[in-house]
Motif scaffolding. Structure first.
Motif, PDB file in Angstrom:
ATOM      1  N   ASP A  85     -11.420   0.739  21.392  1.00 42.41           N
ATOM      2  CA  ASP A  85     -10.876   1.540  20.295  1.00 42.41           C
ATOM      3  C   ASP A  85     -11.031   0.782  18.986  1.00 42.41           C
ATOM      4  OD1 ASP A  85     -10.080   3.621  21.951  1.00 42.41           O
ATOM      5  OD2 ASP A  85      -8.103   2.755  22.301  1.00 42.41           O
ATOM      6  N   ILE A  86     -11.558   1.479  17.993  1.00 46.91           N
ATOM      7  CA  ILE A  86     -11.632   0.953  16.638  1.00 46.91           C
ATOM      8  C   ILE A  86     -10.587   1.733  15.842  1.00 46.91           C
ATOM      9  CG2 ILE A  86     -13.114   0.480  14.657  1.00 46.91           C
ATOM     10  CD1 ILE A  86     -14.269  -0.750  17.187  1.00 46.91           C
ATOM     11  N   LYS A  87      -9.644   1.010  15.219  1.00 45.94           N
ATOM     12  CA  LYS A  87      -8.543   1.673  14.507  1.00 45.94           C
ATOM     13  C   LYS A  87      -8.484   1.223  13.054  1.00 45.94           C
ATOM     14  CE  LYS A  87      -5.483   1.765  18.542  1.00 45.94           C
ATOM     15  NZ  LYS A  87      -4.155   1.337  19.022  1.00 45.94           N
ATOM     16  N   PHE A  88      -8.122   2.172  12.196  1.00 42.93           N
ATOM     17  CA  PHE A  88      -7.797   1.873  10.807  1.00 42.93           C
ATOM     18  C   PHE A  88      -6.304   2.098  10.649  1.00 42.93           C
ATOM     19  CE2 PHE A  88      -7.267   3.720   6.436  1.00 42.93           C
ATOM     20  CZ  PHE A  88      -7.243   2.495   5.792  1.00 42.93           C
ATOM     21  N   GLN A  89      -5.603   1.068  10.168  1.00 47.63           N
ATOM     22  CA  GLN A  89      -4.156   1.144  10.009  1.00 47.63           C
ATOM     23  C   GLN A  89      -3.756   0.844   8.571  1.00 47.63           C
ATOM     24  OE1 GLN A  89      -2.832  -1.811  12.877  1.00 47.63           O
ATOM     25  NE2 GLN A  89      -2.611  -0.242  14.448  1.00 47.63           N
ATOM     26  N   THR A  90      -2.603   1.365   8.193  1.00 47.93           N
ATOM     27  CA  THR A  90      -2.078   1.119   6.851  1.00 47.93           C
ATOM     28  C   THR A  90      -0.557   1.041   6.897  1.00 47.93           C
ATOM     29  OG1 THR A  90      -2.118   1.856   4.543  1.00 47.93           O
ATOM     30  CG2 THR A  90      -1.991   3.574   6.228  1.00 47.93           C
ATOM     31  N   ALA A  91       0.017   0.383   5.878  1.00 48.49           N
ATOM     32  CA  ALA A  91       1.471   0.265   5.739  1.00 48.49           C
ATOM     33  C   ALA A  91       1.777  -0.162   4.304  1.00 48.49           C
ATOM     34  CB  ALA A  91       2.024  -0.773   6.715  1.00 48.49           C
ATOM     35  N   VAL A  92       3.014  -0.012   3.922  1.00 50.43           N
ATOM     36  CA  VAL A  92       3.482  -0.509   2.630  1.00 50.43           C
ATOM     37  C   VAL A  92       3.801  -1.990   2.798  1.00 50.43           C
ATOM     38  CG1 VAL A  92       5.314  -0.269   0.896  1.00 50.43           C
ATOM     39  CG2 VAL A  92       4.401   1.749   2.034  1.00 50.43           C
ATOM     40  N   TYR A  93       3.500  -2.807   1.792  1.00 50.94           N
ATOM     41  CA  TYR A  93       3.790  -4.239   1.898  1.00 50.94           C
ATOM     42  C   TYR A  93       5.288  -4.486   1.987  1.00 50.94           C
ATOM     43  CZ  TYR A  93       3.943  -9.206   0.974  1.00 50.94           C
ATOM     44  OH  TYR A  93       4.191 -10.540   1.077  1.00 50.94           O
ATOM     45  N   THR A  94       6.047  -3.829   1.128  1.00 45.64           N
ATOM     46  CA  THR A  94       7.509  -3.904   1.190  1.00 45.64           C
ATOM     47  C   THR A  94       8.056  -2.485   1.124  1.00 45.64           C
ATOM     48  OG1 THR A  94       7.824  -4.015  -1.208  1.00 45.64           O
ATOM     49  CG2 THR A  94       7.541  -6.109  -0.057  1.00 45.64           C
ATOM     50  N   GLY A  95       9.280  -2.310   1.546  1.00 50.27           N
ATOM     51  CA  GLY A  95       9.887  -0.982   1.542  1.00 50.27           C
ATOM     52  C   GLY A  95      10.342  -0.507   0.181  1.00 50.27           C
ATOM     53  N   SER A  96      10.007  -1.241  -0.878  1.00 51.37           N
ATOM     54  CA  SER A  96      10.478  -0.868  -2.213  1.00 51.37           C
ATOM     55  C   SER A  96       9.624   0.212  -2.862  1.00 51.37           C
ATOM     56  CB  SER A  96      10.517  -2.099  -3.117  1.00 51.37           C
ATOM     57  OG  SER A  96       9.205  -2.627  -3.270  1.00 51.37           O
ATOM     58  N   GLN A  97       8.565   0.634  -2.241  1.00 54.34           N
ATOM     59  CA  GLN A  97       7.741   1.713  -2.774  1.00 54.34           C
ATOM     60  C   GLN A  97       7.185   2.549  -1.642  1.00 54.34           C
ATOM     61  OE1 GLN A  97       4.444   0.316  -5.063  1.00 54.34           O
ATOM     62  NE2 GLN A  97       3.369  -0.551  -3.352  1.00 54.34           N
ATOM     63  N   SER A  98       6.520   3.622  -1.988  1.00 57.48           N
ATOM     64  CA  SER A  98       5.925   4.482  -0.968  1.00 57.48           C
ATOM     65  C   SER A  98       4.420   4.572  -1.180  1.00 57.48           C
ATOM     66  CB  SER A  98       6.545   5.882  -1.011  1.00 57.48           C
ATOM     67  OG  SER A  98       6.221   6.513  -2.223  1.00 57.48           O
ATOM     68  N   VAL A  99       3.729   4.905  -0.106  1.00 56.67           N
ATOM     69  CA  VAL A  99       2.292   5.141  -0.143  1.00 56.67           C
ATOM     70  C   VAL A  99       2.044   6.542   0.382  1.00 56.67           C
ATOM     71  CG1 VAL A  99       0.101   4.542   0.946  1.00 56.67           C
ATOM     72  CG2 VAL A  99       1.575   2.741   0.102  1.00 56.67           C
ATOM     73  N   SER A 100       1.231   7.300  -0.322  1.00 56.22           N
ATOM     74  CA  SER A 100       0.825   8.628   0.118  1.00 56.22           C
ATOM     75  C   SER A 100      -0.675   8.603   0.384  1.00 56.22           C
ATOM     76  CB  SER A 100       1.145   9.678  -0.946  1.00 56.22           C
ATOM     77  OG  SER A 100       2.542   9.723  -1.170  1.00 56.22           O
ATOM     78  N   ILE A 101      -1.071   9.098   1.539  1.00 58.28           N
ATOM     79  CA  ILE A 101      -2.479   9.116   1.946  1.00 58.28           C
ATOM     80  C   ILE A 101      -2.999  10.543   1.829  1.00 58.28           C
ATOM     81  CG2 ILE A 101      -4.094   8.565   3.803  1.00 58.28           C
ATOM     82  CD1 ILE A 101      -2.499   6.133   2.813  1.00 58.28           C
ATOM     83  N   ASN A 102      -4.236  10.679   1.359  1.00 56.11           N
ATOM     84  CA  ASN A 102      -4.912  11.968   1.168  1.00 56.11           C
ATOM     85  C   ASN A 102      -4.164  12.842   0.157  1.00 56.11           C
ATOM     86  OD1 ASN A 102      -6.867  11.227   3.023  1.00 56.11           O
ATOM     87  ND2 ASN A 102      -5.816  12.171   4.728  1.00 56.11           N
ATOM     88  N   VAL A 103      -3.752  12.231  -0.940  1.00 53.69           N
ATOM     89  CA  VAL A 103      -3.054  12.984  -1.994  1.00 53.69           C
ATOM     90  C   VAL A 103      -4.000  13.991  -2.629  1.00 53.69           C
ATOM     91  CG1 VAL A 103      -1.328  11.240  -2.517  1.00 53.69           C
ATOM     92  CG2 VAL A 103      -3.548  11.099  -3.612  1.00 53.69           C
ATOM     93  N   ASN A 104      -3.412  15.079  -3.148  1.00 52.77           N
ATOM     94  CA  ASN A 104      -4.199  16.171  -3.735  1.00 52.77           C
ATOM     95  C   ASN A 104      -5.337  16.555  -2.805  1.00 52.77           C
ATOM     96  OD1 ASN A 104      -2.521  15.978  -5.920  1.00 52.77           O
ATOM     97  ND2 ASN A 104      -3.955  14.796  -7.148  1.00 52.77           N
TER      98      ASN A 104
END
Length: 163
Positions: free
Chosen positions: A128-147
Motif C-alpha cells: 500500500d502506498i498512502k498519502f497522509q496529512t494532519a495539522v501540526y498543532t491543534g491551534s488551526q484547521s486544514v481544509s482539503i479540496n477547498v472550493n
C-alpha cells in the motif's frame, strides 16, 4: 526506402513464461496507477490520517517507484502549519513535518505537488502506498479540496520504472 533498416510490426508482445511480463529497457515505464479524491474534508487533528491509498503490485523486484501527489488545501492560520507524508507500506518515504508552504497570509488557498521515490521495490509483493496529512498543532484547521470542482481533487500517481 532504405534497405539498411529493418521494421518489426507486431500486434502484441507477450512474455515467454507464465509471468506474462516482458523485461523492459532501463528507464521504461512498466505500469502506472492513479487514484484521487474530491471529498472535501477539514480537520484540527495533529494525528496523521490517510487521504489517498493505492494498493500496488510491482511486476519486477528491482524497479523504481516514482510517486507524484497533487493537493489543494487551505490552512486557517498565517502559515501553513500542516504536515504531510507518503508511506510505502509502513515505511515513511517522504515527510514535511511543518510549514508545508510559508505564505504570510491568512486563510490562503494553496496548491502543491511533490514527488517521492522508492529506489527498489525489493519484491513483487503487493503493498500500500498512502498519502497522509494532519495539522501540526491543534491551534488551526486544514481544509482539503477547498472550493472543490472536478479539477481540484487531491490525487496520487505511481509509475513503476524498469531498472
Amino acid at each position: 526506402y532504405n534497405s539498411m533498416t529493418s521494421r518489426l510490426l507486431v500486434d502484441k508482445i507477450e512474455g515467454k513464461t507464465t509471468s506474462n511480463t516482458v523485461q523492459m529497457p532501463k528507464g521504461s515505464v512498466v505500469q502506472s496507477a492513479f487514484n484521487n479524491t474530491a471529498l472535501f474534508t477539514s480537520s484540527t487533528s495533529s494525528t496523521y490520517a490517510d487521504l489517498i491509498k493505492i494498493s500496488f503490485t510491482p511486476k519486477f523486484s528491482n524497479s523504481l517507484l516514482f510517486i507524484n501527489v497533487f493537493m489543494r488545501y487551505q490552512c486557517s492560520g498565517t502559515v501553513d502549519d500542516m504536515k504531510i507524508k507518503v508511506l510505502h507500506d509502513s515505511t515513511n518515504i517522504f515527510e514535511v513535518e511543518r510549514y508545508t508552504l510559508y505564505t504570510g497570509g491568512t486563510n490562503q488557498i494553496n496548491t502543491i505537488s511533490f514527488q517521492a521515490f522508492v529506489s527498489s521495490t525489493g519484491s513483487t509483493s503487493s503493498r500500500d502506498i498512502k498519502f497522509q496529512t494532519a495539522v501540526y498543532t491543534g491551534s488551526q484547521s486544514v481544509s482539503i479540496n477547498v472550493n472543490n470542482s472536478s479539477g481540484t481533487a487531491t490525487s496520487m500517481f505511481i509509475q513503476e520504472i524498469a531498472q
